[in-house]
Motif scaffolding. Structure first.
Motif, PDB file in Angstrom:
ATOM      1  N   THR A  71       0.769  -1.218  -0.024  1.00  0.00           N
ATOM      2  CA  THR A  71      -0.027  -0.031  -0.024  1.00  0.00           C
ATOM      3  C   THR A  71       0.846   1.236  -0.107  1.00  0.00           C
ATOM      4  O   THR A  71       0.492   2.185  -0.937  1.00  0.00           O
ATOM      5  CB  THR A  71      -1.083  -0.088   1.223  1.00  0.00           C
ATOM      6  OG1 THR A  71      -1.801  -1.033   1.132  1.00  0.00           O
ATOM      7  CG2 THR A  71      -1.641   1.129   1.118  1.00  0.00           C
ATOM      8  N   PHE A  72       1.927   1.234   0.807  1.00  0.00           N
ATOM      9  CA  PHE A  72       2.759   2.523   0.846  1.00  0.00           C
ATOM     10  C   PHE A  72       3.433   2.584  -0.277  1.00  0.00           C
ATOM     11  O   PHE A  72       3.347   3.827  -1.073  1.00  0.00           O
ATOM     12  CB  PHE A  72       3.796   2.471   1.954  1.00  0.00           C
ATOM     13  CG  PHE A  72       3.329   2.520   3.465  1.00  0.00           C
ATOM     14  CD1 PHE A  72       1.909   2.743   3.595  1.00  0.00           C
ATOM     15  CD2 PHE A  72       4.182   2.343   4.431  1.00  0.00           C
ATOM     16  CE1 PHE A  72       1.515   2.982   4.844  1.00  0.00           C
ATOM     17  CE2 PHE A  72       3.744   2.643   5.873  1.00  0.00           C
ATOM     18  CZ  PHE A  72       2.484   3.072   6.042  1.00  0.00           C
ATOM     19  N   ARG A  73       3.889   1.795  -1.123  1.00  0.00           N
ATOM     20  CA  ARG A  73       4.499   1.720  -2.447  1.00  0.00           C
ATOM     21  C   ARG A  73       3.476   2.338  -3.639  1.00  0.00           C
ATOM     22  O   ARG A  73       3.784   3.101  -4.314  1.00  0.00           O
ATOM     23  CB  ARG A  73       5.073   0.379  -2.983  1.00  0.00           C
ATOM     24  CG  ARG A  73       6.383  -0.058  -2.298  1.00  0.00           C
ATOM     25  CD  ARG A  73       7.136  -1.075  -3.116  1.00  0.00           C
ATOM     26  NE  ARG A  73       6.483  -2.471  -3.078  1.00  0.00           N
ATOM     27  CZ  ARG A  73       6.315  -3.350  -2.145  1.00  0.00           C
ATOM     28  NH1 ARG A  73       7.182  -3.278  -1.046  1.00  0.00           N
ATOM     29  NH2 ARG A  73       5.603  -4.327  -2.607  1.00  0.00           N
ATOM     30  N   ASN A  74       2.376   1.840  -3.236  1.00  0.00           N
ATOM     31  CA  ASN A  74       1.154   2.111  -4.403  1.00  0.00           C
ATOM     32  C   ASN A  74       0.779   3.572  -4.057  1.00  0.00           C
ATOM     33  O   ASN A  74       0.753   4.208  -5.075  1.00  0.00           O
ATOM     34  CB  ASN A  74       0.154   1.181  -4.193  1.00  0.00           C
ATOM     35  CG  ASN A  74      -0.814   1.362  -5.435  1.00  0.00           C
ATOM     36  OD1 ASN A  74      -0.511   1.661  -6.658  1.00  0.00           O
ATOM     37  ND2 ASN A  74      -1.998   1.317  -4.987  1.00  0.00           N
ATOM     38  N   VAL A  75       0.802   4.030  -2.730  1.00  0.00           N
ATOM     39  CA  VAL A  75       0.497   5.256  -2.652  1.00  0.00           C
ATOM     40  C   VAL A  75       1.600   6.234  -2.995  1.00  0.00           C
ATOM     41  O   VAL A  75       1.164   7.170  -3.817  1.00  0.00           O
ATOM     42  CB  VAL A  75       0.029   5.637  -0.991  1.00  0.00           C
ATOM     43  CG1 VAL A  75       0.203   7.254  -0.634  1.00  0.00           C
ATOM     44  CG2 VAL A  75      -1.321   4.948  -0.585  1.00  0.00           C
ATOM     45  N   HIS A  76       2.784   6.005  -2.717  1.00  0.00           N
ATOM     46  CA  HIS A  76       3.892   6.792  -3.367  1.00  0.00           C
ATOM     47  C   HIS A  76       4.053   7.003  -4.851  1.00  0.00           C
ATOM     48  O   HIS A  76       4.065   7.950  -5.282  1.00  0.00           O
ATOM     49  CB  HIS A  76       5.152   6.118  -2.830  1.00  0.00           C
ATOM     50  CG  HIS A  76       6.210   7.194  -3.294  1.00  0.00           C
ATOM     51  ND1 HIS A  76       7.237   6.819  -4.370  1.00  0.00           N
ATOM     52  CD2 HIS A  76       7.006   7.889  -2.474  1.00  0.00           C
ATOM     53  CE1 HIS A  76       8.224   7.871  -4.387  1.00  0.00           C
ATOM     54  NE2 HIS A  76       7.902   8.360  -3.296  1.00  0.00           N
ATOM     55  N   ARG A  77       3.520   5.846  -5.623  1.00  0.00           N
ATOM     56  CA  ARG A  77       3.339   5.754  -6.978  1.00  0.00           C
ATOM     57  C   ARG A  77       2.310   6.608  -7.463  1.00  0.00           C
ATOM     58  O   ARG A  77       2.437   7.781  -8.291  1.00  0.00           O
ATOM     59  CB  ARG A  77       3.215   4.332  -7.330  1.00  0.00           C
ATOM     60  CG  ARG A  77       3.040   4.295  -8.957  1.00  0.00           C
ATOM     61  CD  ARG A  77       2.544   2.841  -9.558  1.00  0.00           C
ATOM     62  NE  ARG A  77       1.107   2.754  -8.850  1.00  0.00           N
ATOM     63  CZ  ARG A  77       0.019   3.134  -9.503  1.00  0.00           C
ATOM     64  NH1 ARG A  77       0.246   3.747 -10.516  1.00  0.00           N
ATOM     65  NH2 ARG A  77      -1.137   2.977  -9.109  1.00  0.00           N
ATOM     66  N   MET A  78       1.370   6.615  -6.750  1.00  0.00           N
ATOM     67  CA  MET A  78       0.211   7.342  -7.436  1.00  0.00           C
ATOM     68  C   MET A  78       0.107   8.940  -6.925  1.00  0.00           C
ATOM     69  O   MET A  78      -0.419   9.873  -7.626  1.00  0.00           O
ATOM     70  CB  MET A  78      -1.256   6.683  -6.925  1.00  0.00           C
ATOM     71  CG  MET A  78      -1.413   5.735  -7.324  1.00  0.00           C
ATOM     72  SD  MET A  78      -3.206   4.968  -6.647  1.00  0.00           S
ATOM     73  CE  MET A  78      -2.844   4.796  -5.004  1.00  0.00           C
ATOM     74  N   LEU A  79       1.083   9.111  -5.975  1.00  0.00           N
ATOM     75  CA  LEU A  79       1.178  10.571  -5.578  1.00  0.00           C
ATOM     76  C   LEU A  79       2.017  11.452  -6.651  1.00  0.00           C
ATOM     77  O   LEU A  79       3.029  10.700  -7.067  1.00  0.00           O
ATOM     78  CB  LEU A  79       1.596  10.978  -4.208  1.00  0.00           C
ATOM     79  CG  LEU A  79       1.014  10.686  -3.026  1.00  0.00           C
ATOM     80  CD1 LEU A  79       1.800  10.577  -1.864  1.00  0.00           C
ATOM     81  CD2 LEU A  79      -0.285  11.731  -3.052  1.00  0.00           C
ATOM     82  N   GLU A  80       1.728  12.747  -6.981  1.00  0.00           N
ATOM     83  CA  GLU A  80       2.547  13.567  -7.640  1.00  0.00           C
ATOM     84  C   GLU A  80       3.514  14.076  -6.870  1.00  0.00           C
ATOM     85  O   GLU A  80       3.475  13.963  -5.527  1.00  0.00           O
ATOM     86  CB  GLU A  80       1.796  14.588  -8.139  1.00  0.00           C
ATOM     87  CG  GLU A  80       1.331  15.742  -7.132  1.00  0.00           C
ATOM     88  CD  GLU A  80       0.558  16.843  -7.715  1.00  0.00           C
ATOM     89  OE1 GLU A  80       0.561  16.925  -8.949  1.00  0.00           O
ATOM     90  OE2 GLU A  80       0.087  17.864  -6.755  1.00  0.00           O
ATOM     91  N   PRO A  81       4.912  14.400  -7.392  1.00  0.00           N
ATOM     92  CA  PRO A  81       5.621  14.680  -6.591  1.00  0.00           C
ATOM     93  C   PRO A  81       5.157  16.008  -5.768  1.00  0.00           C
ATOM     94  O   PRO A  81       4.528  17.057  -6.236  1.00  0.00           O
ATOM     95  CB  PRO A  81       6.833  15.499  -7.527  1.00  0.00           C
ATOM     96  CG  PRO A  81       6.691  14.433  -8.727  1.00  0.00           C
ATOM     97  CD  PRO A  81       5.275  14.143  -8.859  1.00  0.00           C
ATOM     98  N   GLY A  82       5.664  16.147  -4.522  1.00  0.00           N
ATOM     99  CA  GLY A  82       5.004  17.136  -3.602  1.00  0.00           C
ATOM    100  C   GLY A  82       3.703  16.602  -3.029  1.00  0.00           C
ATOM    101  O   GLY A  82       3.285  17.512  -2.016  1.00  0.00           O
ATOM    102  N   GLY A  83       3.079  15.664  -3.429  1.00  0.00           N
ATOM    103  CA  GLY A  83       1.820  15.293  -2.815  1.00  0.00           C
ATOM    104  C   GLY A  83       2.264  14.584  -1.435  1.00  0.00           C
ATOM    105  O   GLY A  83       3.285  14.078  -1.198  1.00  0.00           O
TER     106      GLY A  83
END
Length: 188
Positions: A71-83
């Motif tokens: 989940t953490f990896r997926n959240v990181h992937r979906m966030l834009e830089p600065g998100g």
């Protein structure tokens, strides 16, 4: 790939349960009223860098350690830089201390049933049990492994965003409140 809703929403709440936060796309494993995406948070497939913010209140402890890592990896992937990813988890060492204190005959701020429910989940519906326990060092390790490097802690991070739960106002209701931000220039 999961398409973003036609609205301009770029904020996702995972594990919203029966209390979806307004102005978010809502995910839960249960098809509660207000849930937009039924399924596991590590399987949500929005495009890389498509979200400004992800929120998970009282969710992470309901996942196994492997599910949290995914989940953490997926959240990181979906966030834009600065998100940013905002979430909270029970601070297990504090809650374990309440158990020790109770059985040593010392006063604790909750009933022992409340303490055990915080440790193991309230178990009101399928998925409402806790499958992992957290302390700040362990969170740091897991978040950094997922690609997050800008980590901040404290309840004011959530309060300043306008989020509110009863536990936020009770320091003895020991939770770790985190904001993990994807650094600008970080790869998905």
């Amino acid at each position: 790939m999961t398409p973003l809703p036609s609205s301009t929403l770029r904020k996702l709440e995972i594990g919203c349960g029966q209390r979806p936060t307004p102005n978010y796309i809502h995910n839960d494993v249960n098809a509660f009223e207000g849930v937009d995406i039924v399924g596991d948070p590590w399987e949500i497939d929005f495009p890389d860098g498509s979200l400004d913010e992800v929120l998970a209140l009282g969710v992470v402890e309901h996942l196994t350690y492997q599910q949290v890592a995914e989940t953490f990896r997926n959240v990181h992937r979906m966030l834009e830089p600065g998100g940013s990813f905002y979430f909270d988890v029970p601070d297990v060492p504090v809650w374990c201390g309440y158990v020790v204190d109770h059985f040593a005959g010392r006063e604790i701020p909750f009933t022992i049933d409340h303490v055990f429910a915080t440790l193991y989940g309230w178990q009101r519906w399928p998925g409402d049990e806790h499958k992992s326990g957290w302390w700040q060092t362990r969170l740091d390790e897991e978040l950094r492994a997922a690609g997050f490097n800008d980590l901040k802690y404290g309840v004011n991070l959530l309060l300043d965003k306008g989020h509110s739960r009863n536990r936020f106002m009770r320091p003895h209701d020991a939770h770790i409140y985190c904001c993990a931000t994807k650094l600008v220039g970080a790869a998905a």
